[in-house]
Design a protein around this motif. Structure first.
Motif, PDB file in Angstrom:
ATOM      1  N   PRO A   5     -63.134  97.353  36.337  1.00  0.00           N
ATOM      2  CA  PRO A   5     -63.616  95.997  36.015  1.00  0.00           C
ATOM      3  C   PRO A   5     -63.842  95.185  37.276  1.00  0.00           C
ATOM      4  O   PRO A   5     -63.026  95.220  38.200  1.00  0.00           O
ATOM      5  CB  PRO A   5     -62.468  95.418  35.169  1.00  0.00           C
ATOM      6  CG  PRO A   5     -61.272  96.255  35.488  1.00  0.00           C
ATOM      7  CD  PRO A   5     -61.803  97.622  35.768  1.00  0.00           C
ATOM      8  N   GLN A   6     -64.966  94.475  37.328  1.00  0.00           N
ATOM      9  CA  GLN A   6     -65.262  93.630  38.479  1.00  0.00           C
ATOM     10  C   GLN A   6     -64.791  92.204  38.180  1.00  0.00           C
ATOM     11  O   GLN A   6     -65.299  91.556  37.275  1.00  0.00           O
ATOM     12  CB  GLN A   6     -66.758  93.645  38.791  1.00  0.00           C
ATOM     13  CG  GLN A   6     -67.259  95.006  39.254  1.00  0.00           C
ATOM     14  CD  GLN A   6     -68.682  94.952  39.783  1.00  0.00           C
ATOM     15  OE1 GLN A   6     -69.146  93.929  40.251  1.00  0.00           O
ATOM     16  NE2 GLN A   6     -69.372  96.074  39.709  1.00  0.00           N
ATOM     17  N   PRO A   7     -63.798  91.733  38.909  1.00  0.00           N
ATOM     18  CA  PRO A   7     -63.232  90.413  38.616  1.00  0.00           C
ATOM     19  C   PRO A   7     -64.184  89.287  38.979  1.00  0.00           C
ATOM     20  O   PRO A   7     -65.130  89.469  39.749  1.00  0.00           O
ATOM     21  CB  PRO A   7     -61.981  90.372  39.511  1.00  0.00           C
ATOM     22  CG  PRO A   7     -62.318  91.269  40.642  1.00  0.00           C
ATOM     23  CD  PRO A   7     -63.162  92.371  40.065  1.00  0.00           C
ATOM     24  N   GLU A   8     -63.918  88.123  38.415  1.00  0.00           N
ATOM     25  CA  GLU A   8     -64.660  86.935  38.798  1.00  0.00           C
ATOM     26  C   GLU A   8     -64.310  86.561  40.229  1.00  0.00           C
ATOM     27  O   GLU A   8     -63.192  86.778  40.689  1.00  0.00           O
ATOM     28  CB  GLU A   8     -64.329  85.771  37.862  1.00  0.00           C
ATOM     29  CG  GLU A   8     -64.801  85.977  36.427  1.00  0.00           C
ATOM     30  CD  GLU A   8     -66.313  86.118  36.335  1.00  0.00           C
ATOM     31  OE1 GLU A   8     -67.018  85.347  37.029  1.00  0.00           O
ATOM     32  OE2 GLU A   8     -66.766  86.987  35.594  1.00  0.00           O
ATOM     33  N   LEU A   9     -65.262  85.972  40.943  1.00  0.00           N
ATOM     34  CA  LEU A   9     -65.012  85.552  42.316  1.00  0.00           C
ATOM     35  C   LEU A   9     -64.280  84.210  42.333  1.00  0.00           C
ATOM     36  O   LEU A   9     -64.326  83.456  41.350  1.00  0.00           O
ATOM     37  CB  LEU A   9     -66.338  85.434  43.072  1.00  0.00           C
ATOM     38  CG  LEU A   9     -67.115  86.739  43.247  1.00  0.00           C
ATOM     39  CD1 LEU A   9     -68.410  86.480  43.996  1.00  0.00           C
ATOM     40  CD2 LEU A   9     -66.279  87.778  43.973  1.00  0.00           C
ATOM     41  N   PRO A  10     -63.585  83.900  43.424  1.00  0.00           N
ATOM     42  CA  PRO A  10     -62.866  82.626  43.491  1.00  0.00           C
ATOM     43  C   PRO A  10     -63.820  81.438  43.490  1.00  0.00           C
ATOM     44  O   PRO A  10     -64.960  81.544  43.939  1.00  0.00           O
ATOM     45  CB  PRO A  10     -62.102  82.719  44.825  1.00  0.00           C
ATOM     46  CG  PRO A  10     -62.851  83.727  45.630  1.00  0.00           C
ATOM     47  CD  PRO A  10     -63.405  84.709  44.646  1.00  0.00           C
ATOM     48  N   GLU A  11     -63.342  80.327  42.984  1.00  0.00           N
ATOM     49  CA  GLU A  11     -64.113  79.093  43.009  1.00  0.00           C
ATOM     50  C   GLU A  11     -64.098  78.523  44.430  1.00  0.00           C
ATOM     51  O   GLU A  11     -63.069  78.544  45.105  1.00  0.00           O
ATOM     52  CB  GLU A  11     -63.511  78.056  42.058  1.00  0.00           C
ATOM     53  CG  GLU A  11     -63.935  78.224  40.620  1.00  0.00           C
ATOM     54  CD  GLU A  11     -65.387  77.816  40.394  1.00  0.00           C
ATOM     55  OE1 GLU A  11     -65.823  76.778  40.933  1.00  0.00           O
ATOM     56  OE2 GLU A  11     -66.081  78.555  39.694  1.00  0.00           O
ATOM     57  N   PRO A  12     -65.213  78.008  44.908  1.00  0.00           N
ATOM     58  CA  PRO A  12     -65.196  77.335  46.214  1.00  0.00           C
ATOM     59  C   PRO A  12     -64.396  76.045  46.137  1.00  0.00           C
ATOM     60  O   PRO A  12     -64.076  75.559  45.036  1.00  0.00           O
ATOM     61  CB  PRO A  12     -66.679  77.062  46.480  1.00  0.00           C
ATOM     62  CG  PRO A  12     -67.306  77.019  45.128  1.00  0.00           C
ATOM     63  CD  PRO A  12     -66.542  77.993  44.281  1.00  0.00           C
ATOM     64  N   ALA A  13     -64.075  75.482  47.267  1.00  0.00           N
ATOM     65  CA  ALA A  13     -63.304  74.244  47.306  1.00  0.00           C
ATOM     66  C   ALA A  13     -64.120  73.075  46.760  1.00  0.00           C
ATOM     67  O   ALA A  13     -65.282  72.893  47.135  1.00  0.00           O
ATOM     68  CB  ALA A  13     -62.866  73.945  48.748  1.00  0.00           C
ATOM     69  N   TYR A  14     -63.553  72.320  45.857  1.00  0.00           N
ATOM     70  CA  TYR A  14     -64.150  71.099  45.300  1.00  0.00           C
ATOM     71  C   TYR A  14     -65.591  71.324  44.836  1.00  0.00           C
ATOM     72  O   TYR A  14     -66.519  70.619  45.275  1.00  0.00           O
ATOM     73  CB  TYR A  14     -64.091  69.965  46.339  1.00  0.00           C
ATOM     74  CG  TYR A  14     -62.725  69.791  46.938  1.00  0.00           C
ATOM     75  CD1 TYR A  14     -61.681  69.247  46.189  1.00  0.00           C
ATOM     76  CD2 TYR A  14     -62.454  70.195  48.248  1.00  0.00           C
ATOM     77  CE1 TYR A  14     -60.405  69.105  46.736  1.00  0.00           C
ATOM     78  CE2 TYR A  14     -61.185  70.058  48.801  1.00  0.00           C
ATOM     79  CZ  TYR A  14     -60.171  69.513  48.039  1.00  0.00           C
ATOM     80  OH  TYR A  14     -58.918  69.381  48.579  1.00  0.00           O
ATOM     81  N   PRO A  15     -65.816  72.252  43.931  1.00  0.00           N
ATOM     82  CA  PRO A  15     -67.195  72.564  43.525  1.00  0.00           C
ATOM     83  C   PRO A  15     -67.891  71.432  42.778  1.00  0.00           C
ATOM     84  O   PRO A  15     -69.126  71.383  42.745  1.00  0.00           O
ATOM     85  CB  PRO A  15     -67.009  73.796  42.630  1.00  0.00           C
ATOM     86  CG  PRO A  15     -65.610  73.679  42.097  1.00  0.00           C
ATOM     87  CD  PRO A  15     -64.818  73.070  43.214  1.00  0.00           C
ATOM     88  N   SER A  16     -67.127  70.527  42.179  1.00  0.00           N
ATOM     89  CA  SER A  16     -67.743  69.452  41.399  1.00  0.00           C
ATOM     90  C   SER A  16     -68.033  68.199  42.218  1.00  0.00           C
ATOM     91  O   SER A  16     -68.627  67.244  41.714  1.00  0.00           O
ATOM     92  CB  SER A  16     -66.830  69.073  40.221  1.00  0.00           C
ATOM     93  OG  SER A  16     -65.572  68.606  40.686  1.00  0.00           O
TER      94      SER A  16
END
Length: 451
Positions: A5-16
């Motif tokens: 399984p290919q995991p989801e990548l990490p969220e970048p800092a403060y994406p919103s």
């Protein structure tokens, strides 16, 4: 083997959070092995009182490694144990003494399992130090059977195996969830560095791990010949070790290494194709972006141009940084870049000038295929550095389709939709995948199709 399984990548800092940089360059890309949830509180590593409190706290979790392989319960789960589980290997608190006392009591004949403080997960309840630094502590411990603790380590490992846990061998662990992968990367990197530096590079004498596992020092004395009852408070005198330049001036410690490596997606001058290469050890039809080590006194942009020309004969002009990725095998920082080849006519002129200096008669030019399609494609030349078995210019459509159905780790099968003979690419956990995804989805043109 079937693909993991290919995991989801990490969220970048403060994406919103809106910013002028995001509007101009697109959102930040966070690659696999980055995005750790831990606050490393690096300034607390010399504080033995903090480390002692963090080590023995009931909430503290330990990642265990044998020969740099992590203890897991499945390909997607790291096992985390408590301090009480490690009593056979850690009979006393390694941080009970200050660093100065530990260095003074240094004994070159005593094996001490390598322990590394990784940081605090501030989202969880745990240690509260000076009411300022709070969270669940994480440590990494090397349980490889060694030295005077060999039998105790073997017994501990047998107990883990009886629970169905194991230390799977393998260079890659690319199926862990993103946050766990980042913690694993820090732990493996630091354990590997400590294992590779048991001796001082200046004088050749054994070194000692300090600073929570993030530094090594060359102690001035050795208590190995003293009676076992001797301590830092006794009147016994430890043996003076040979002099060492690292004990004076500003170079008094050995710090963890990080090897900068460039990895690049290269666009053709006409902006319609992408250069990919393959090594002979890779599966059939499996290609990737070119890569190589950054050399001393060389900028990232210069390294990209040099590596691309050495491996493929392609002359690259403009280079921009896309993103970076920690790569703990053993200590790389992958600096992801996107470059664009210069027109074939410009490359030919560059090659002629280079030939006059080196005596070579090889000249660059445009491919017949490119000319027939109205594309400006430099000819590929693998004759400089024989690292690659093959290199080709691929269309955006070929790369897009491979990103959709043809990605996998080395030794794994592609998806069921993949057609034999089509292009295959690394999984999304590799920065090469993200570079190619960025190119075909607007990074180079500024359209940012994924925003």
């Amino acid at each position: 083997m079937p693909p993991l399984p290919q995991p989801e990548l990490p969220e970048p800092a403060y994406p919103s959070v809106d910013s002028m940089l995001a509007r101009k360059f697109g959102k930040e890309v966070a690659n696999y092995f980055s995005g750790s949830p831990l606050n490393r509180v690096s300034f607390l590593r010399p504080d033995h009182q903090f480390l002692s409190q963090a080590l023995t706290h009931p909430s503290t979790l330990f990642l265990l490694f044998q020969n740099l392989n992590p203890l897991t319960s499945s390909p997607t789960d790291l096992v985390k144990v408590k301090y009480a589980d490690l009593k056979p290997l850690l009979p006393s608190d390694p941080y009970a003494k200050s660093e100065a006392e530990v260095i003074k009591d240094y004994n070159s004949t005593t094996y001490i399992p390598q322990l590394v403080f990784l940081g605090l997960d501030e989202r969880k309840d745990g240690v509260a130090y000076k009411q300022l630094y709070k969270g669940q502590p994480y440590f990494a411990l090397d349980v490889t059977p060694k030295g005077n603790l060999k039998e105790k380590a073997e017994e501990l490992i047998k107990g883990f195996e009886a629970k169905g846990w194991s230390f799977p061998e393998g260079r890659m662990h690319l199926s862990l969830p993103a946050e766990e992968a980042a913690i694993y990367a820090e732990a493996r990197h630091m354990l590997d560095w400590n294992a590779r530096n048991p001796f001082c590079a200046q004088c050749g004498q054994p070194t000692l791990s300090i600073n929570g596992g993030f530094k090594r020092t060359c102690p001035p004395t050795d208590t190995a010949d003293l009676p076992s009852s001797a301590t830092s408070t006794s009147t016994a005198t430890p043996r003076e070790r040979a002099s060492c330049a690292t004990r004076s001036g500003i170079s008094n410690l050995s710090f963890p290494r990080t090897d900068p490596t460039v990895i690049m997606a290269v666009l053709s001058a006409c902006g319609t194709r992408i250069l990919l290469g393959r090594q002979n050890r890779w599966p059939k039809y499996w290609y990737s972006t070119l890569a190589g080590f950054l050399e001393p006194a060389e900028s990232v942009e210069e390294a990209v141009r040099r590596e691309v020309w050495e491996e493929s004969g392609i002359v690259v002009g403009r280079v921009v940084i896309h993103s970076t990725q920690p790569w703990p095998y053993p200590a790389n920082l992958m600096i992801g870049a996107i470059g664009q080849a210069v027109p074939a006519a410009v490359a030919a002129e560059t090659s002629v000038n280079r030939a006059r200096k080196t005596g070579s008669t090889t000249e660059a030019g445009a491919t017949q295929e490119g000319a027939s399609r109205g594309e400006d494609l430099q000819k590929i030349d693998l004759g400089n550095d024989p690292e690659l078995e093959d290199a080709k210019w691929f269309t955006f459509e070929e790369v897009k389709e491979a990103l959709r159905v043809g990605t996998s780790g080395l030794g794994e099968e592609a998806s069921a939709e993949y057609k034999e003979g089509d292009l295959r690419l690394p999984p999304k956990t590799a920065i090469a995948n993200q570079l190619l995804d960025g190119v075909v989805n607007g990074f180079a043109t500024g359209t940012f199709g994924k925003l």
